[in-house]
Scaffold this motif. Structure first.
Motif, mmCIF file in Angstrom:
data_model
loop_
_atom_site.group_PDB
_atom_site.id
_atom_site.type_symbol
_atom_site.label_atom_id
_atom_site.label_comp_id
_atom_site.label_asym_id
_atom_site.label_seq_id
_atom_site.Cartn_x
_atom_site.Cartn_y
_atom_site.Cartn_z
ATOM 1 N N GLU A 15 4.072 -14.650 -4.054
ATOM 2 C CA GLU A 15 2.789 -14.100 -4.478
ATOM 3 C C GLU A 15 2.243 -13.222 -3.355
ATOM 4 O O GLU A 15 2.279 -13.617 -2.182
ATOM 5 N N VAL A 16 1.744 -12.033 -3.705
ATOM 6 C CA VAL A 16 1.200 -11.120 -2.685
ATOM 7 C C VAL A 16 -0.316 -11.149 -2.814
ATOM 8 O O VAL A 16 -0.853 -10.709 -3.830
ATOM 9 N N ASP A 17 -0.953 -11.654 -1.793
ATOM 10 C CA ASP A 17 -2.402 -11.865 -1.890
ATOM 11 C C ASP A 17 -3.185 -10.860 -1.061
ATOM 12 O O ASP A 17 -4.287 -11.145 -0.626
ATOM 13 N N ILE A 18 -2.640 -9.690 -0.845
ATOM 14 C CA ILE A 18 -3.339 -8.658 -0.068
ATOM 15 C C ILE A 18 -4.333 -7.953 -1.000
ATOM 16 O O ILE A 18 -3.957 -7.551 -2.110
ATOM 17 N N PRO A 19 -5.615 -7.846 -0.592
ATOM 18 C CA PRO A 19 -6.629 -7.290 -1.495
ATOM 19 C C PRO A 19 -6.292 -5.872 -1.956
ATOM 20 O O PRO A 19 -5.615 -5.127 -1.252
ATOM 21 N N ARG A 20 -6.781 -5.525 -3.154
ATOM 22 C CA ARG A 20 -6.603 -4.175 -3.700
ATOM 23 C C ARG A 20 -7.957 -3.486 -3.735
ATOM 24 O O ARG A 20 -8.977 -4.154 -3.824
ATOM 25 N N PRO A 21 -7.987 -2.167 -3.774
ATOM 26 C CA PRO A 21 -6.827 -1.285 -3.684
ATOM 27 C C PRO A 21 -6.232 -1.318 -2.284
ATOM 28 O O PRO A 21 -6.943 -1.466 -1.296
ATOM 29 N N ARG A 22 -4.921 -1.191 -2.231
ATOM 30 C CA ARG A 22 -4.249 -1.214 -0.932
ATOM 31 C C ARG A 22 -4.059 0.218 -0.443
ATOM 32 O O ARG A 22 -3.957 1.139 -1.239
ATOM 33 N N SER A 23 -4.012 0.351 0.873
ATOM 34 C CA SER A 23 -3.777 1.688 1.425
ATOM 35 C C SER A 23 -2.583 1.605 2.361
ATOM 36 O O SER A 23 -2.138 0.500 2.724
ATOM 37 N N LEU A 24 -2.094 2.769 2.753
ATOM 38 C CA LEU A 24 -0.882 2.793 3.583
ATOM 39 C C LEU A 24 -1.064 2.060 4.903
ATOM 40 O O LEU A 24 -0.109 1.534 5.464
ATOM 41 N N GLU A 25 -2.322 1.994 5.383
ATOM 42 C CA GLU A 25 -2.552 1.262 6.647
ATOM 43 C C GLU A 25 -2.244 -0.229 6.485
ATOM 44 O O GLU A 25 -1.945 -0.913 7.459
ATOM 45 N N ASP A 26 -2.312 -0.719 5.230
ATOM 46 C CA ASP A 26 -2.097 -2.152 5.006
ATOM 47 C C ASP A 26 -0.688 -2.600 5.384
ATOM 48 O O ASP A 26 -0.451 -3.783 5.583
ATOM 49 N N VAL A 27 0.244 -1.638 5.469
ATOM 50 C CA VAL A 27 1.616 -2.044 5.786
ATOM 51 C C VAL A 27 1.723 -2.608 7.204
ATOM 52 O O VAL A 27 2.711 -3.264 7.530
ATOM 53 N N SER A 28 0.701 -2.353 8.042
ATOM 54 C CA SER A 28 0.763 -2.944 9.377
ATOM 55 C C SER A 28 -0.050 -4.235 9.492
ATOM 56 O O SER A 28 -0.111 -4.843 10.561
ATOM 57 N N LEU A 29 -0.655 -4.683 8.382
ATOM 58 C CA LEU A 29 -1.368 -5.967 8.413
ATOM 59 C C LEU A 29 -0.376 -7.089 8.718
ATOM 60 O O LEU A 29 0.753 -7.063 8.225
ATOM 61 N N PRO A 30 -0.826 -8.091 9.502
ATOM 62 C CA PRO A 30 0.105 -9.189 9.834
ATOM 63 C C PRO A 30 0.681 -9.849 8.575
ATOM 64 O O PRO A 30 1.865 -10.175 8.542
ATOM 65 N N GLU A 31 -0.159 -10.035 7.528
ATOM 66 C CA GLU A 31 0.367 -10.712 6.333
ATOM 67 C C GLU A 31 1.402 -9.861 5.606
ATOM 68 O O GLU A 31 2.331 -10.378 4.997
ATOM 69 N N PHE A 32 1.237 -8.533 5.685
ATOM 70 C CA PHE A 32 2.221 -7.639 5.062
ATOM 71 C C PHE A 32 3.556 -7.740 5.807
ATOM 72 O O PHE A 32 4.618 -7.913 5.197
ATOM 73 N N VAL A 33 3.462 -7.671 7.129
ATOM 74 C CA VAL A 33 4.679 -7.724 7.953
ATOM 75 C C VAL A 33 5.367 -9.079 7.784
ATOM 76 O O VAL A 33 6.590 -9.164 7.650
#
Ligand SMILES: Nc1ncnc2c1ncn2[C@@H]1O[C@H](COP(=O)(O)OP(=O)(O)OP(=O)(O)O)[C@@H](O)[C@H]1O
Ligand SMILES: [Mg+2]
Length: 272
Positions: free
Chosen positions: A237-255
């Motif tokens: 399950e991906v629980d990163i809030p939306r809308p997502r932006s390209l900066e989100d790829v460096s969030l610790p949870e994304f990584v």
């Protein structure tokens, strides 16, 4: 972040209001030699309406096979597949499909290409023309309605392919590596377009990709398939809030989540 990641137990977990339900579906391809190719081991999967679900897995594991079953292009060898509670018996106007190559008809304008499914389904074209124009504008193709496919770049043609699938307003959008043939920058732009389309049109999307970051970026859930015969071995399950932006790829949870998926795939023989 809740990454409800796990090995087999999570796959096929029931949620409320399932739109797609797959129960024990297998697929064996007949071959000339007589030995069937077992492409899918029993698949159990539920997808709720308006979810964005991605599927990753090694090449040849059965991803496209599963998508073709959902598209009504192949019938499962065993098991049951239902859409909105009704057994799936063939292609449905309620299901739009986007493949890696858009396969536009070169002698038709962009507008007529995206209206083609309406003509094929014998619906009233006049009722869909404005929707087609609006969707083309939404993906940045305003002003290109009267052009021909050869006048458009690969990324623009793929946008046309997506719009063509959306014009009949299907509830479900099946996408098989739709951005696989595009350069990284165009792919990022189309990821954003797709996120917008999904948010505005409230589609249920089943999305196959070889890119783990793309899967995580776009999805509510990322399914991982084993090597052939494919089965779903994990459901993140991906629980990163939306809308997502390209900066989100460096969030610790994304990584962290992309790393977990990558390690699982590497442990099972790699993604390619
Ligand atoms: N028409 C067919 N006849 C026989 N075998 C087939 C047929 N189509 C696919 N297969 C086999 O079924 C398996 C799964 O194929 P499928 O296309 O579903 O894989 P995939 O996961 O989509 O791979 P990729 O990531 O490379 O697109 C492969 O081993 C393939 O060789
Ligand atoms: Mg495939």
């Amino acid at each position: 972040m809740r990454t409800a990641a796990s090995e087999p137990a999570q796959a096929g977990q029931r949620h409320d209001e399932q739109l797609i339900s797959i129960r024990g579906a297998t697929l064996a391809y007949p071959t000339a030699s007589g030995d069937p190719v077992q492409a899918l081991n029993p698949i159990d999967l539920d997808i709720r309406a308006e979810a964005f679900v991605s599927l990753v897995g090694p090449s040849g594991c059965g991803k496209s096979t599963l998508l073709k079953i959902l598209a009504g292009l192949l019938h499962q060898s065993e098991g049951e597949v239902t859409l909105d509670g009704r057994p799936l018996t063939g292609p449905s106007p309620n299901v739009g499909v986007v493949f890696q190559q858009p396969v536009l008809l070169p002698w038709l304008t962009i507008l007529n290409n995206v209206l083609l499914p309406i003509r094929v389904q014998k619906r009233n074209v006049d009722e869909y023309r404005q929707r087609a124009m609006d969707l083309l504008a939404m993906v940045g193709l305003e002003g290109f309605e009267s052009r021909y496919p050869s006048e458009l770049s690969g990324g623009m043609q793929q946008r046309v392919g997506i719009v063509r699938a959306l014009v009949p307003d299907p509830q479900i959008l099946l996408m098989d590596e739709p951005f696989g043939a595009l350069d990284a920058l165009t792919r990022e732009q189309l990821n954003d377009d797709l996120q917008t389309i999904w948010a505005e049109q409230r589609k249920t999307v089943f999305f196959i990709t070889h890119s783990i970051p793309e899967a995580v970026y776009l999805s509510d859930r990322v399914l991982v398939m084993s090597e052939r015969p494919g089965r779903v071995i994990a459901d993140f399950e991906v629980d990163i809030p939306r809308p997502r932006s390209l900066e989100d790829v460096s969030l610790p949870e994304f990584v962290e989540l992309t790393g977990r998926i990558r390690r699982l795939l590497n442990a099972k023989g790699g993604i390619d």
